[in-house]
Design a protein around this motif. Structure first.
Motif, PDB file in Angstrom:
ATOM      1  N   GLU A 177      37.743  40.239  26.931  1.00 46.82           N
ATOM      2  CA  GLU A 177      37.682  41.271  27.881  1.00 46.82           C
ATOM      3  C   GLU A 177      37.785  40.803  29.369  1.00 46.82           C
ATOM      4  O   GLU A 177      38.498  41.247  30.264  1.00 46.82           O
ATOM      5  CB  GLU A 177      36.569  42.086  27.887  1.00 46.82           C
ATOM      6  N   THR A 181      40.745  41.496  31.932  1.00 43.79           N
ATOM      7  CA  THR A 181      40.767  41.938  33.307  1.00 43.79           C
ATOM      8  C   THR A 181      41.303  40.970  34.167  1.00 43.79           C
ATOM      9  O   THR A 181      42.077  41.733  35.236  1.00 43.79           O
ATOM     10  CB  THR A 181      39.201  42.305  33.557  1.00 43.79           C
ATOM     11  N   LYS A 184      44.906  42.027  34.273  1.00 41.55           N
ATOM     12  CA  LYS A 184      45.235  43.306  34.813  1.00 41.55           C
ATOM     13  C   LYS A 184      45.191  43.219  36.352  1.00 41.55           C
ATOM     14  O   LYS A 184      46.146  43.799  36.891  1.00 41.55           O
ATOM     15  CB  LYS A 184      43.989  44.310  34.362  1.00 41.55           C
ATOM     16  N   VAL A 300      39.669  48.865  37.716  1.00 39.37           N
ATOM     17  CA  VAL A 300      39.205  47.883  36.712  1.00 39.37           C
ATOM     18  C   VAL A 300      37.759  48.288  36.399  1.00 39.37           C
ATOM     19  O   VAL A 300      37.408  48.061  35.259  1.00 39.37           O
ATOM     20  CB  VAL A 300      39.311  46.492  37.501  1.00 39.37           C
ATOM     21  N   CYS A 301      36.950  48.573  37.426  1.00 41.70           N
ATOM     22  CA  CYS A 301      35.587  48.830  37.309  1.00 41.70           C
ATOM     23  C   CYS A 301      35.206  50.433  36.991  1.00 41.70           C
ATOM     24  O   CYS A 301      34.226  50.711  36.735  1.00 41.70           O
ATOM     25  CB  CYS A 301      34.893  48.350  38.495  1.00 41.70           C
ATOM     26  N   THR A 479      34.229  41.000  37.317  1.00 42.97           N
ATOM     27  CA  THR A 479      33.910  40.991  35.924  1.00 42.97           C
ATOM     28  C   THR A 479      32.150  40.716  35.884  1.00 42.97           C
ATOM     29  O   THR A 479      31.946  40.236  34.830  1.00 42.97           O
ATOM     30  CB  THR A 479      34.412  40.024  35.102  1.00 42.97           C
TER      31      THR A 479
END
Length: 500
Positions: A177, A181, A184, A300-301, A479
């Motif tokens: 993951e 990310t 991305k 993203v978050c 992250t």
RNA sequence: GGGCCAGUAACUCAGUGGUAGAGUAUCGCCCUUUUAAGGCGAGAGUCGAAGGUUCGAAUCCUUCCUGGCUCACCA
């Protein structure tokens, strides 16, 4: 079996048995009609009419019983259980299936059904090997308990995880993951800049002279040209040549290399995105950084209030913009602007700050690092740096000791660096010559004069805003990773002494 | 570079001077809806490396290797 591991030995024996049975353990072709996630999302048609599907994947769990077995196979999209019965696929095929181990790649043809425990599964009608694994994967087991996943014997050895990242990716799903990310984030940066009319370019990694940052380089050699080359420490000087050449907005996603110490925020090769925009200044670039990073965080978050370590960081715009000297006054309690050299040196001595080069800029930089950096948790543009440590930035009109420069700090991490780029070739020459002098005096990170770059600037360079953002650290922030090794797929490691 | 910690079976770990252990994995037998599958049995180790102390070292000492955390360094 000599000193060959018995587990590998057992698997090689199975490989031999497969060959004896006339089965190719490594066929060239694999049939696949559905990715596993498609089936999990919409099993309908196959269940109702027992329509056969073809799935492929890696065996991730295995429960062999006498004449029927269960296993889970996994492709990139998910994991599904397979039910395989001797009387359905035939004695010969079941014997082949029995040569399976965890980690093997297989193809299964079958129809979808629910087991007694109501797990969506595939009832196998055919079974084919796609690739036999002869080395055992570390055994990790998991169980759902009260809705929470409990992992047994987690693959946790950090050294192994970094050295054999393929195992880490396979056995610790959250690692995958993190890197999704990362991908991305970089994609979003490109989209953001492309939408603003930037073009992406590529500039040399092998450079006859290095520059654009204060750092020691890796040195290499071109055999035919018989010349020394440096791996770039920054892209700055080449991207500026492109601005001189008439491009107005350029960026490069770049691997840079610095031959220095390693720690939780430094890897010798790291990734930046550098961008240059003609007719912009550092204020414009601050706006751009805010827009870009807040946009990425949102996507993203899913929020602008992100969690990093013990902190909640609020990325809601606007972010504070604080002059460096003001922050030093606040956190170190010294008014460096109104202090003379003796007072500054006395302050450093009192706080045991060691100085290899004694000038105004370096001293301020050291005091800043010691007292201020760790406190910059909420997004902060630190603006207006001393001229001596910023040889490529334009002076502030009202105070020529300072330059139009900012660094962006979030979560105590220095994420990026920007200038209103110096475009006066006379001034630039003086600054570079001053750097070269520092170098002769022993500053190993000061650069030499790049005549080719100066010549380019002499042809005329527009006012320009330039930025370098550390992508690895941005990924750390988004992250919630606390070591740069956790966001670089293959971080630099010493040679493994066990494997020589 | 300094400090602290760690390295024992494929994985996760116990073992602090007296015959190298457990669970999982592996191998054999049994088992046709299991899911940390289960039952019975078996095999598997340069205890990170090299020296030293000792009658005897995974354990104590020294040096080294690798990693982690941390401080220093680092635009």
């Amino acid at each position: 079996m000599d000193n060959e591991n018995q587990l590998i030995h057992a698997r090689k024996e199975k490989l031999g048995r497969l060959l004896e049975m006339g089965t190719n353990p490594f066929p060239t072709k694999a049939e696949r009609s559905h990715q596993i996630k498609n089936i999990l999302d919409d099993p309908g048609a196959s269940i109702d009419n027992k329509i056969s599907l073809d799935v492929v994947g890696r065996i991730r769990s295995l429960r062999k019983m006498g004449k029927a077995s269960f296993c889970h196979i996994e492709d990139e999209t998910g994991k599904i259980q397979i039910y395989i019965k001797r009387d359905d696929i035939g004695q010969e095929k079941y014997k082949i299936f029995k040569q399976c181990d965890l980690g093997d790649f297989v193809h299964v043809k079958g129809f979808v059904f629910y087991t007694q425990t109501n797990e969506l599964s595939i009832h196998a009608e055919e079974f084919t090997f796609l690739a036999k694994a002869i080395r055992p994967l570390p055994v990790v087991k998991e169980k759902i308990e009260d809705g929470k996943k409990v992992v047994y014997d987690q693959f946790a050895d950090k050294e192994l995880r970094y050295r054999k990242r393929y195992l880490d990716l396979l056995l610790n799903p959250e690692v995958k993951e993190t890197f999704k990310t990362r991908s991305k984030i970089i994609k979003m940066m490109r989209e953001f800049l492309d939408a603003r009319g930037y073009i992406e370019v590529e500039t040399p990694i092998l450079q006859p002279l290095y520059g654009g940052a204060a750092a020691q380089p890796f040195v290499t050699k071109h055999n035919k040209l018989e010349m020394e080359l440096y791996l770039r420490i920054a892209d700055e000087l080449y991207l500026k040549r492109l601005i001189i050449g008439g491009f107005e907005k350029v960026y490069e996603v770049c691997k840079d290399f610095r031959n220095e110490g390693m720690d939780r925020t430094h890897n010798p090769e790291f990734t930046q995105i550098e961008l240059y925009e003609a007719y912009a200044d550092y204020n414009d670039i601050m706006d751009l950084v805010e827009d870009m990073l807040a946009g990425i965080a949102h996507e993203v978050c899913g929020t602008l209030k992100i969690k990093y370590d013990k902190h909640i960081i609020d990325l809601t715009k606007p972010w504070q913009r604080r002059p460096m000297l003001e922050l030093i006054k606040e956190y170190a309690g010294i008014d460096v602007e109104n202090s003379n050299m003796d007072e500054l040196l006395a302050f450093c001595k009192e706080h045991e700050i060691e100085l290899d080069v004694k000038n105004f800029g370096k001293i301020i930089d050291e005091i800043f690092k010691r007292f201020v950096e760790d406190n910059l948790i909420q997004p902060t543009f630190v603006i207006d740096y001393p001229k001596e440590i910023s040889p490529l930035a334009k002076s502030k009109p009202e105070n020529p000791q300072l330059v139009e420069r900012f660094e962006i700090f979030i979560g105590g991490l220095e994420l990026g660096n920007c200038f209103s780029e110096l475009n006066d070739p006379i001034d630039q020459r003086e600054r570079l010559e001053s750097q070269a002098k520092q170098r002769k005096l022993g500053d190993v990170e000061a650069n030499e004069v790049d005549e080719d770059f100066l010549e380019a600037m002499e042809y005329g360079m527009p006012p320009t805003g330039g930025l370098g953002l550390g992508i690895d650290r941005i990924v750390m922030l988004f992250t919630n990773s606390h070591n740069i090794k956790d966001v670089i797929l293959f971080p630099q490691m010493r040679q493994d002494s066990h494997n020589e």
